[in-house]
Design a protein around this motif. Structure first.
Motif, PDB file in Angstrom:
ATOM      1  N   LYS A  15       0.831  -1.204   0.000  1.00  0.00           N
ATOM      2  CA  LYS A  15       0.000   0.000   0.000  1.00  0.00           C
ATOM      3  C   LYS A  15       0.868   1.259   0.000  1.00  0.00           C
ATOM      4  CE  LYS A  15      -3.901  -1.850   2.603  1.00  0.00           C
ATOM      5  NZ  LYS A  15      -4.701  -1.659   3.826  1.00  0.00           N
ATOM      6  N   LYS A  16       1.876   1.271   0.846  1.00  0.00           N
ATOM      7  CA  LYS A  16       2.772   2.418   0.958  1.00  0.00           C
ATOM      8  C   LYS A  16       3.514   2.652  -0.360  1.00  0.00           C
ATOM      9  CE  LYS A  16       6.790   3.966   3.578  1.00  0.00           C
ATOM     10  NZ  LYS A  16       7.789   3.585   4.562  1.00  0.00           N
ATOM     11  N   ASP A  17       4.052   1.592  -0.936  1.00  0.00           N
ATOM     12  CA  ASP A  17       4.783   1.696  -2.201  1.00  0.00           C
ATOM     13  C   ASP A  17       3.866   2.130  -3.339  1.00  0.00           C
ATOM     14  OD1 ASP A  17       7.017   0.855  -0.823  1.00  0.00           O
ATOM     15  OD2 ASP A  17       6.957  -1.200  -1.602  1.00  0.00           O
ATOM     16  N   LEU A  18       2.671   1.576  -3.395  1.00  0.00           N
ATOM     17  CA  LEU A  18       1.709   1.903  -4.451  1.00  0.00           C
ATOM     18  C   LEU A  18       1.298   3.366  -4.371  1.00  0.00           C
ATOM     19  CD1 LEU A  18      -0.086   0.948  -6.773  1.00  0.00           C
ATOM     20  CD2 LEU A  18      -1.774   0.247  -5.063  1.00  0.00           C
ATOM     21  N   LYS A  19       1.012   3.836  -3.170  1.00  0.00           N
ATOM     22  CA  LYS A  19       0.617   5.233  -2.987  1.00  0.00           C
ATOM     23  C   LYS A  19       1.743   6.162  -3.421  1.00  0.00           C
ATOM     24  CE  LYS A  19      -1.444   8.331   0.386  1.00  0.00           C
ATOM     25  NZ  LYS A  19      -2.007   8.463   1.724  1.00  0.00           N
ATOM     26  N   SER A  20       2.962   5.881  -3.006  1.00  0.00           N
ATOM     27  CA  SER A  20       4.107   6.695  -3.374  1.00  0.00           C
ATOM     28  C   SER A  20       4.305   6.722  -4.892  1.00  0.00           C
ATOM     29  CB  SER A  20       5.357   6.146  -2.693  1.00  0.00           C
ATOM     30  OG  SER A  20       6.493   6.839  -3.110  1.00  0.00           O
ATOM     31  N   LEU A  21       4.214   5.564  -5.512  1.00  0.00           N
ATOM     32  CA  LEU A  21       4.388   5.462  -6.962  1.00  0.00           C
ATOM     33  C   LEU A  21       3.306   6.235  -7.713  1.00  0.00           C
ATOM     34  CD1 LEU A  21       5.909   4.205  -9.352  1.00  0.00           C
ATOM     35  CD2 LEU A  21       4.416   2.226  -9.133  1.00  0.00           C
ATOM     36  N   LEU A  22       2.045   6.115  -7.289  1.00  0.00           N
ATOM     37  CA  LEU A  22       0.960   6.810  -7.982  1.00  0.00           C
ATOM     38  C   LEU A  22       1.048   8.328  -7.825  1.00  0.00           C
ATOM     39  CD1 LEU A  22      -1.996   4.366  -7.317  1.00  0.00           C
ATOM     40  CD2 LEU A  22      -0.802   4.771  -9.463  1.00  0.00           C
ATOM     41  N   TYR A  23       1.452   8.799  -6.643  1.00  0.00           N
ATOM     42  CA  TYR A  23       1.643  10.245  -6.470  1.00  0.00           C
ATOM     43  C   TYR A  23       2.802  10.741  -7.330  1.00  0.00           C
ATOM     44  CZ  TYR A  23      -1.795  11.336  -2.873  1.00  0.00           C
ATOM     45  OH  TYR A  23      -2.963  11.574  -2.206  1.00  0.00           O
ATOM     46  N   GLN A  24       3.849   9.950  -7.453  1.00  0.00           N
ATOM     47  CA  GLN A  24       4.992  10.322  -8.293  1.00  0.00           C
ATOM     48  C   GLN A  24       4.577  10.394  -9.762  1.00  0.00           C
ATOM     49  OE1 GLN A  24       8.298   7.607  -7.988  1.00  0.00           O
ATOM     50  NE2 GLN A  24       9.394   8.539  -9.670  1.00  0.00           N
ATOM     51  N   ILE A  25       3.846   9.418 -10.235  1.00  0.00           N
ATOM     52  CA  ILE A  25       3.382   9.415 -11.628  1.00  0.00           C
ATOM     53  C   ILE A  25       2.447  10.582 -11.889  1.00  0.00           C
ATOM     54  CG2 ILE A  25       1.973   8.162 -13.313  1.00  0.00           C
ATOM     55  CD1 ILE A  25       3.127   5.553 -12.045  1.00  0.00           C
ATOM     56  N   ALA A  26       1.537  10.851 -10.964  1.00  0.00           N
ATOM     57  CA  ALA A  26       0.613  11.982 -11.123  1.00  0.00           C
ATOM     58  C   ALA A  26       1.379  13.293 -11.238  1.00  0.00           C
ATOM     59  CB  ALA A  26      -0.369  12.033  -9.951  1.00  0.00           C
ATOM     60  N   GLU A  27       2.394  13.461 -10.409  1.00  0.00           N
ATOM     61  CA  GLU A  27       3.218  14.674 -10.456  1.00  0.00           C
ATOM     62  C   GLU A  27       3.931  14.797 -11.799  1.00  0.00           C
ATOM     63  OE1 GLU A  27       5.057  18.185  -9.278  1.00  0.00           O
ATOM     64  OE2 GLU A  27       3.514  17.076  -8.180  1.00  0.00           O
TER      65      GLU A  27
END
Length: 55
Positions: A15-27
């Motif tokens: 969950k932590k890794d997925l959230k971080s990755l999705l926020y990075q991609i969105a940015e």
């Protein structure tokens, strides 16, 4: 029709890794994440097409 059983696949680390990755991609792509929620076997995400708020 029988019951549908789901395995709990989204561990806390995933969950932590997925959230971080999705926020990075969105940015990187110029989106903002207005709502983000992760359950034990699913997730809900609301994206806006720019870094400004959708509201």
């Amino acid at each position: 029709m029988g019951k549908k059983y789901r395995n709990k696949v989204l561990t806390e680390q995933i969950k932590k890794d997925l959230k971080s990755l999705l926020y990075q991609i969105a940015e990187e792509k110029g989106f903002s994440i207005e709502h983000f929620e992760i359950g034990m076997d699913d997730m809900c995400i609301c994206l806006c097409p720019s870094r400004q708020s959708c509201r």
